[in-house]
Write an enzyme that holds these catalytic residues in place. Structure first.
Site, short mmCIF file in Angstrom:
data_model
loop_
_atom_site.label_atom_id
_atom_site.label_comp_id
_atom_site.label_asym_id
_atom_site.label_seq_id
_atom_site.Cartn_x
_atom_site.Cartn_y
_atom_site.Cartn_z
N ASP A 31 -77.86 12.82 -3.23
CA ASP A 31 -78.49 14.20 -2.19
C ASP A 31 -77.95 13.87 -0.73
O ASP A 31 -77.98 14.76 -0.32
CB ASP A 31 -79.75 13.80 -2.04
N TRP B 58 -81.27 7.98 -3.44
CA TRP B 58 -81.74 6.92 -3.31
C TRP B 58 -81.99 5.28 -4.99
O TRP B 58 -83.64 4.93 -5.20
CB TRP B 58 -83.57 6.80 -2.73
N TYR C 93 -67.64 5.33 -5.31
CA TYR C 93 -67.84 4.11 -4.53
C TYR C 93 -68.63 4.36 -3.57
O TYR C 93 -69.20 5.82 -3.55
CB TYR C 93 -66.59 4.42 -3.48
N TYR D 154 -68.98 9.21 2.50
CA TYR D 154 -69.18 8.91 0.93
C TYR D 154 -70.02 10.26 0.71
O TYR D 154 -69.37 10.77 -0.53
CB TYR D 154 -70.69 7.97 1.09
N ILE E 12 -60.32 4.57 -13.29
CA ILE E 12 -60.72 6.44 -13.17
C ILE E 12 -59.74 6.49 -12.58
O ILE E 12 -60.09 7.73 -12.52
CB ILE E 12 -62.02 6.79 -12.76
N1 LIG Z 1 -76.96 4.06 -4.97
C1 LIG Z 1 -77.29 4.86 -4.86
O1 LIG Z 1 -78.07 4.99 -3.69
C2 LIG Z 1 -77.27 7.19 -4.69
C3 LIG Z 1 -77.85 7.61 -4.99
C4 LIG Z 1 -77.25 9.04 -4.41
C5 LIG Z 1 -76.36 8.95 -5.86
N2 LIG Z 1 -76.28 7.87 -6.83
C6 LIG Z 1 -74.60 7.75 -7.59
O2 LIG Z 1 -75.20 7.59 -8.56
C7 LIG Z 1 -73.83 7.12 -9.71
C8 LIG Z 1 -74.02 5.70 -9.99
O3 LIG Z 1 -74.46 4.29 -8.58
P1 LIG Z 1 -74.71 3.34 -9.24
O4 LIG Z 1 -76.13 2.80 -8.04
O5 LIG Z 1 -75.14 2.99 -10.67
O6 LIG Z 1 -73.51 2.48 -8.52
P2 LIG Z 1 -72.65 1.55 -8.50
O7 LIG Z 1 -73.88 0.46 -8.66
O8 LIG Z 1 -72.48 1.19 -7.12
O9 LIG Z 1 -72.43 1.33 -9.92
C9 LIG Z 1 -70.43 1.78 -9.15
C10 LIG Z 1 -69.52 1.26 -10.64
O10 LIG Z 1 -68.33 1.68 -10.45
C11 LIG Z 1 -67.35 0.91 -10.52
N3 LIG Z 1 -66.33 1.68 -9.78
C12 LIG Z 1 -65.93 1.30 -8.55
N4 LIG Z 1 -64.77 2.13 -8.63
C13 LIG Z 1 -64.42 2.47 -9.76
C14 LIG Z 1 -63.14 2.95 -10.37
N5 LIG Z 1 -61.76 2.92 -9.51
N6 LIG Z 1 -62.71 2.78 -12.05
C15 LIG Z 1 -63.41 2.11 -12.76
N7 LIG Z 1 -65.24 1.64 -12.20
C16 LIG Z 1 -65.37 1.90 -10.93
C17 LIG Z 1 -67.93 -0.37 -9.75
O11 LIG Z 1 -66.93 -1.13 -10.60
P3 LIG Z 1 -66.72 -2.70 -9.03
O12 LIG Z 1 -67.82 -2.97 -9.37
O13 LIG Z 1 -66.21 -3.15 -9.88
O14 LIG Z 1 -65.96 -1.37 -7.93
C18 LIG Z 1 -69.29 -0.16 -10.26
O15 LIG Z 1 -70.06 -0.68 -11.52
C19 LIG Z 1 -72.92 7.37 -8.88
O16 LIG Z 1 -72.33 8.70 -8.45
C20 LIG Z 1 -73.23 7.42 -6.96
O17 LIG Z 1 -73.12 8.46 -6.13
C21 LIG Z 1 -76.23 6.75 -5.59
#
Ligand SMILES: NC(=O)c1ccc[n+]([C@@H]2O[C@H](COP(=O)([O-])OP(=O)(O)OC[C@H]3O[C@@H](n4cnc5c(N)ncnc54)[C@H](OP(=O)(O)O)[C@@H]3O)[C@@H](O)[C@H]2O)c1
Length: 285
Positions: A101, A149, A60, A124, A36
């Site tokens: 959050d 979370w 990220y 972040y 992206i």
């Molecule tokens: N995890 C949490 O606790 C949390 C909390 C609050 C909000 N969020 C938000 O919720 C959303 C989903 O989080 P999640 O936990 O599902 O994330 P995740 O499991 O870390 O997955 C993120 C995905 O994005 C991909 N990605 C990274 N760089 C990329 C790029 N340049 N182009 C295309 N894809 C890319 C990664 O692929 P690669 O592995 O190949 O890099 C991975 O598959 C995010 O917006 C995050 O900020 C998460």
């Protein structure tokens, strides 16, 4: 409905595909297929596929690593969503973007509403906030969901870390002075689908779990349910510690509970994370 999904191999991306409504067409992409951060490739993909909706589950998400990897975190969390919004506008697609959050500093004493002042404590959170702002500038009616979370049966998350540590140790020291709401990624995916189907108004929505806890409470609930459901044979003792006893590169908000009144007014329930946790633990068994 034609959906272009990014970050398809992450927690949210995987759960979104599991819940795809009948009749929806999806092109599920991850960084290997569609990076992206590359505007030309994003525009090419979007103009070829011509989606109605782009769901950005790519991010990220390594909170501590971002402190020393600022440029890449900004490219993925700010430039990437902006690229998607620019491309979406070219084909009249709506962008659904996900934020965090951690855009708040945690000094509040009651749950944060969407309009509350942001003040991220780390890289972040800052890059995620910049992503929100960039998306809203390019596509004012984009849907931006702030969540918290996140856990699921997929990827890396606190639940999986606790299960691993429970097998290795008898006692665990867990932070007890950071409070938030665990959220099941499957429930975020369903909320996104509901908002799309309802043709909801754009802007920021808060969506998280229905009860707040400290990380130490969350760990205790995980261990209790895991023991009950025979996912674990024994549970470790949880010792409550304060954040300063567990130094991390990134500072985290001490209180990041989100008020979900706006999304609930669209008849979308908050994440019942305790019941989702039971299902996730059974899947991981
Ligand atoms: N995890 C949490 O606790 C949390 C909390 C609050 C909000 N969020 C938000 O919720 C959303 C989903 O989080 P999640 O936990 O599902 O994330 P995740 O499991 O870390 O997955 C993120 C995905 O994005 C991909 N990605 C990274 N760089 C990329 C790029 N340049 N182009 C295309 N894809 C890319 C990664 O692929 P690669 O592995 O190949 O890099 C991975 O598959 C995010 O917006 C995050 O900020 C998460």
């Amino acid at each position: 409905m034609k959906v272009l999904l990014t970050g398809s191999k992450g927690q949210l991306g995987s759960c979104f595909q599991d819940r795809l409504p009948d009749g929806w067409e999806i092109w599920a992409t991850d960084s290997d297929v569609l990076d992206i951060t590359d505007l030309d490739k994003v525009k090419q993909a979007v103009t070829q596929f011509k989606p109605n909706v782009i769901v950005n589950a790519a991010a990220y998400t390594a909170v501590d690593k971002a402190e020393t990897d600022r440029e890449l975190a900004a490219r993925i969390n700010e430039t990437g969503p902006k690229n998607l919004a620019l491309a979406a506008n070219e084909v009249g697609a709506r962008l659904v973007h996900v934020s965090t959050d951690y855009v708040f500093d945690g000094n509040a004493t009651k749950p944060y509403v969407e309009e509350d002042a942001t003040n991220p404590l780390g890289v972040y959170g800052k890059t995620k906030l910049d992503g929100e702002i960039a998306v809203a500038e390019v596509q004012p009616d984009a849907i931006i969901i702030r969540t918290a979370w996140v856990f699921s049966e997929y990827g890396n998350n606190f639940v999986k870390t606790m299960l691993r540590l429970a097998k290795e140790r008898d006692t665990l020291a867990i932070v007890a002075d950071q409070r938030g709401c665990p959220t099941y990624a499957g429930d975020i995916a369903q909320a996104i689908i509901d908002l799309i189907q309802k043709k909801s108004q754009g802007g920021v929505y808060h969506f998280c779990g229905d009860t707040e806890v400290a990380w130490s409470d969350f760990a205790s609930v995980i261990f209790n349910v895991a023991l009950e459901r025979e996912v674990l044979e024994k549970k470790p003792i949880v010792n409550n510690i304060i954040s300063s006893d567990y130094p991390t590169l990134a500072k985290r908000p001490s209180y990041s509970v989100l008020d979900c009144g706006k999304i609930r007014s669209e008849n979308i329930d908050m994440s019942n994370w305790k019941s989702a946790l039971e299902e996730v633990l059974l899947k991981l068994k």
